[in-house]
Design a protein around this motif. Structure first.
Motif, PDB file in Angstrom:
ATOM      1  N   GLY A 170       0.793  -1.224   0.000  1.00 43.55           N
ATOM      2  CA  GLY A 170       0.000   0.000   0.000  1.00 43.55           C
ATOM      3  C   GLY A 170       0.826   1.274   0.000  1.00 43.55           C
ATOM      4  N   THR A 171       2.132   1.165  -0.257  1.00 47.45           N
ATOM      5  CA  THR A 171       2.997   2.347  -0.238  1.00 47.45           C
ATOM      6  C   THR A 171       3.238   2.850  -1.654  1.00 47.45           C
ATOM      7  OG1 THR A 171       5.025   1.025  -0.344  1.00 47.45           O
ATOM      8  CG2 THR A 171       4.153   1.537   1.845  1.00 47.45           C
ATOM      9  N   TYR A 172       3.252   4.154  -1.805  1.00 48.29           N
ATOM     10  CA  TYR A 172       3.439   4.762  -3.132  1.00 48.29           C
ATOM     11  C   TYR A 172       3.866   6.210  -2.936  1.00 48.29           C
ATOM     12  CZ  TYR A 172      -0.895   7.183  -2.127  1.00 48.29           C
ATOM     13  OH  TYR A 172      -1.846   7.975  -1.533  1.00 48.29           O
ATOM     14  N   ASP A 173       4.326   6.823  -4.012  1.00 49.77           N
ATOM     15  CA  ASP A 173       4.605   8.254  -4.003  1.00 49.77           C
ATOM     16  C   ASP A 173       4.142   8.831  -5.335  1.00 49.77           C
ATOM     17  OD1 ASP A 173       6.551   7.399  -5.802  1.00 49.77           O
ATOM     18  OD2 ASP A 173       8.216   7.627  -4.381  1.00 49.77           O
ATOM     19  N   THR A 174       4.373  10.089  -5.546  1.00 45.43           N
ATOM     20  CA  THR A 174       3.918  10.730  -6.788  1.00 45.43           C
ATOM     21  C   THR A 174       4.561  10.075  -7.999  1.00 45.43           C
ATOM     22  OG1 THR A 174       3.602  12.851  -5.649  1.00 45.43           O
ATOM     23  CG2 THR A 174       3.789  12.911  -8.051  1.00 45.43           C
ATOM     24  N   THR A 175       5.801   9.635  -7.853  1.00 47.45           N
ATOM     25  CA  THR A 175       6.483   8.961  -8.967  1.00 47.45           C
ATOM     26  C   THR A 175       5.769   7.664  -9.318  1.00 47.45           C
ATOM     27  OG1 THR A 175       8.613   9.901  -8.291  1.00 47.45           O
ATOM     28  CG2 THR A 175       8.678   7.965  -9.737  1.00 47.45           C
ATOM     29  N   THR A 176       5.283   6.950  -8.299  1.00 51.29           N
ATOM     30  CA  THR A 176       4.529   5.716  -8.546  1.00 51.29           C
ATOM     31  C   THR A 176       3.299   6.021  -9.396  1.00 51.29           C
ATOM     32  OG1 THR A 176       5.181   4.905  -6.350  1.00 51.29           O
ATOM     33  CG2 THR A 176       3.388   3.734  -7.475  1.00 51.29           C
ATOM     34  N   ARG A 177       2.598   7.086  -9.067  1.00 52.39           N
ATOM     35  CA  ARG A 177       1.380   7.441  -9.800  1.00 52.39           C
ATOM     36  C   ARG A 177       1.697   7.870 -11.233  1.00 52.39           C
ATOM     37  NH1 ARG A 177      -1.614  11.477  -5.795  1.00 52.39           N
ATOM     38  NH2 ARG A 177      -3.310  11.319  -7.308  1.00 52.39           N
ATOM     39  N   ARG A 178       2.800   8.575 -11.412  1.00 50.45           N
ATOM     40  CA  ARG A 178       3.205   8.968 -12.765  1.00 50.45           C
ATOM     41  C   ARG A 178       3.522   7.738 -13.596  1.00 50.45           C
ATOM     42  NH1 ARG A 178       8.303  11.691 -12.289  1.00 50.45           N
ATOM     43  NH2 ARG A 178       8.249  11.548 -14.567  1.00 50.45           N
ATOM     44  N   ALA A 179       4.299   6.823 -13.006  1.00 50.93           N
ATOM     45  CA  ALA A 179       4.671   5.604 -13.727  1.00 50.93           C
ATOM     46  C   ALA A 179       3.444   4.753 -14.018  1.00 50.93           C
ATOM     47  CB  ALA A 179       5.682   4.800 -12.899  1.00 50.93           C
ATOM     48  N   ALA A 180       2.529   4.658 -13.059  1.00 45.99           N
ATOM     49  CA  ALA A 180       1.308   3.880 -13.255  1.00 45.99           C
ATOM     50  C   ALA A 180       0.473   4.464 -14.383  1.00 45.99           C
ATOM     51  CB  ALA A 180       0.502   3.833 -11.957  1.00 45.99           C
ATOM     52  N   ALA A 181       0.345   5.781 -14.401  1.00 43.43           N
ATOM     53  CA  ALA A 181      -0.421   6.435 -15.469  1.00 43.43           C
ATOM     54  C   ALA A 181       0.182   6.128 -16.830  1.00 43.43           C
ATOM     55  CB  ALA A 181      -0.458   7.944 -15.232  1.00 43.43           C
ATOM     56  N   ASP A 182       1.496   6.161 -16.924  1.00 43.91           N
ATOM     57  CA  ASP A 182       2.164   5.895 -18.192  1.00 43.91           C
ATOM     58  C   ASP A 182       2.072   4.426 -18.602  1.00 43.91           C
ATOM     59  OD1 ASP A 182       2.797   8.542 -18.341  1.00 43.91           O
ATOM     60  OD2 ASP A 182       4.878   8.313 -17.660  1.00 43.91           O
ATOM     61  N   CYS A 183       1.719   3.551 -17.662  1.00 41.69           N
ATOM     62  CA  CYS A 183       1.525   2.134 -17.966  1.00 41.69           C
ATOM     63  C   CYS A 183       0.042   1.822 -18.209  1.00 41.69           C
ATOM     64  CB  CYS A 183       2.055   1.272 -16.832  1.00 41.69           C
ATOM     65  SG  CYS A 183       3.857   1.296 -16.648  1.00 41.69           S
TER      66      CYS A 183
END
Length: 235
Positions: free
Chosen positions: A161-174
């Motif tokens: 359940g851990t994430y940061d803004t970079t995780t969300r950016r990478a997820a969006a790009d995937c």
């Protein structure tokens, strides 16, 4: 559809693995896999009402046609939302599992999903770092995109359940549309709550480990006048 621990859509049967997660939406039995489905015990004369076998006083009510609102937490521009609860008037909660591979090895769990036609969401997690927080964009994108199956999942659960803004950016790009956390969880048969009221409420996302606590949880869900919905239908 697919869901992921780092991203994957919500589904009808389960399966998850370890760190990042992907999920799928299919028939509860199909999601368990052919071999697991073959191990499911057929109904006999004493199993005409399977809900009784699992300690329920009545069959689970069917989930209504989804009438969800926007995600509980808004996202920044271009970023997928992070949700632990779905805003909805429907009296449904959502069951999610982070270790579906383990769940599929549990024949009782396989029986329960099949016999109750239980919609559950599975998050399969790929090998990699235990947490994404603080890792560079390229590493996170490789971990997320590299683990996605075809068709690609829409939902992702970050490891632990851990994430940061970079995780969300990478997820969006995937191609991930939402990161899925949980408001309630059980590891010992007792529900604990990350925030808010200490009781299940409509729209709650529940994280369940181990799988043998599922039947007990279903009884509590019924007692509160709730039923189980398919997460992918609401996100």
């Amino acid at each position: 559809m697919r869901v992921a621990t780092l991203r994957t859509p919500v589904a009808v049967a389960l399966a998850a693995t370890l760190l990042t997660g992907c999920a799928q939406s299919v028939d509860p039995i199909e999601r368990l896999g052919k071999k697991a489905a073959q191990r499911v015990h057929p109904h006999g004369p004493s199993r005409e009402q399977p809900y009784r076998h699992w300690g329920l006083t009545a069959p689970l009510a069917p989930a209504p046609k989804p009438s969800s609102g926007p995600p509980a937490r808004s996202a920044g521009p271009g970023l997928p939302p992070v949700v632990d609860h779905v805003r909805t008037r429907d009296k449904v909660v959502f069951l999610t599992y982070d270790h579906g591979a383990t769940a599929r090895r549990d024949p009782r769990f396989t029986d329960l999903v099949r016999e109750l036609r239980l919609p559950v969401t599975e998050f399969r997690t790929p090998p990699g770092p235990a947490r994404f927080t603080g890792l560079p964009y390229a590493t996170q994108r490789t971990e997320i995109c590299g683990h996605l199956a075809r068709p690609r999942p829409r939902l992702l659960r970050p490891p632990d359940g851990t994430y940061d803004t970079t995780t969300r950016r990478a997820a969006a790009d995937c191609g991930i549309s939402a990161l899925v956390l949980w408001r309630a969880s059980t590891t010992t048969g007792t529900l604990t709550y990350a925030r808010g009221a200490h009781r299940l409420t409509p729209g709650d996302i529940v994280r369940i480990t181990p799988t043998d606590t599922t039947a007990r949880l279903l009884r509590g869900i019924q007692e509160r006048g709730l039923t189980v919905g398919r997460l992918e239908d609401y996100l």
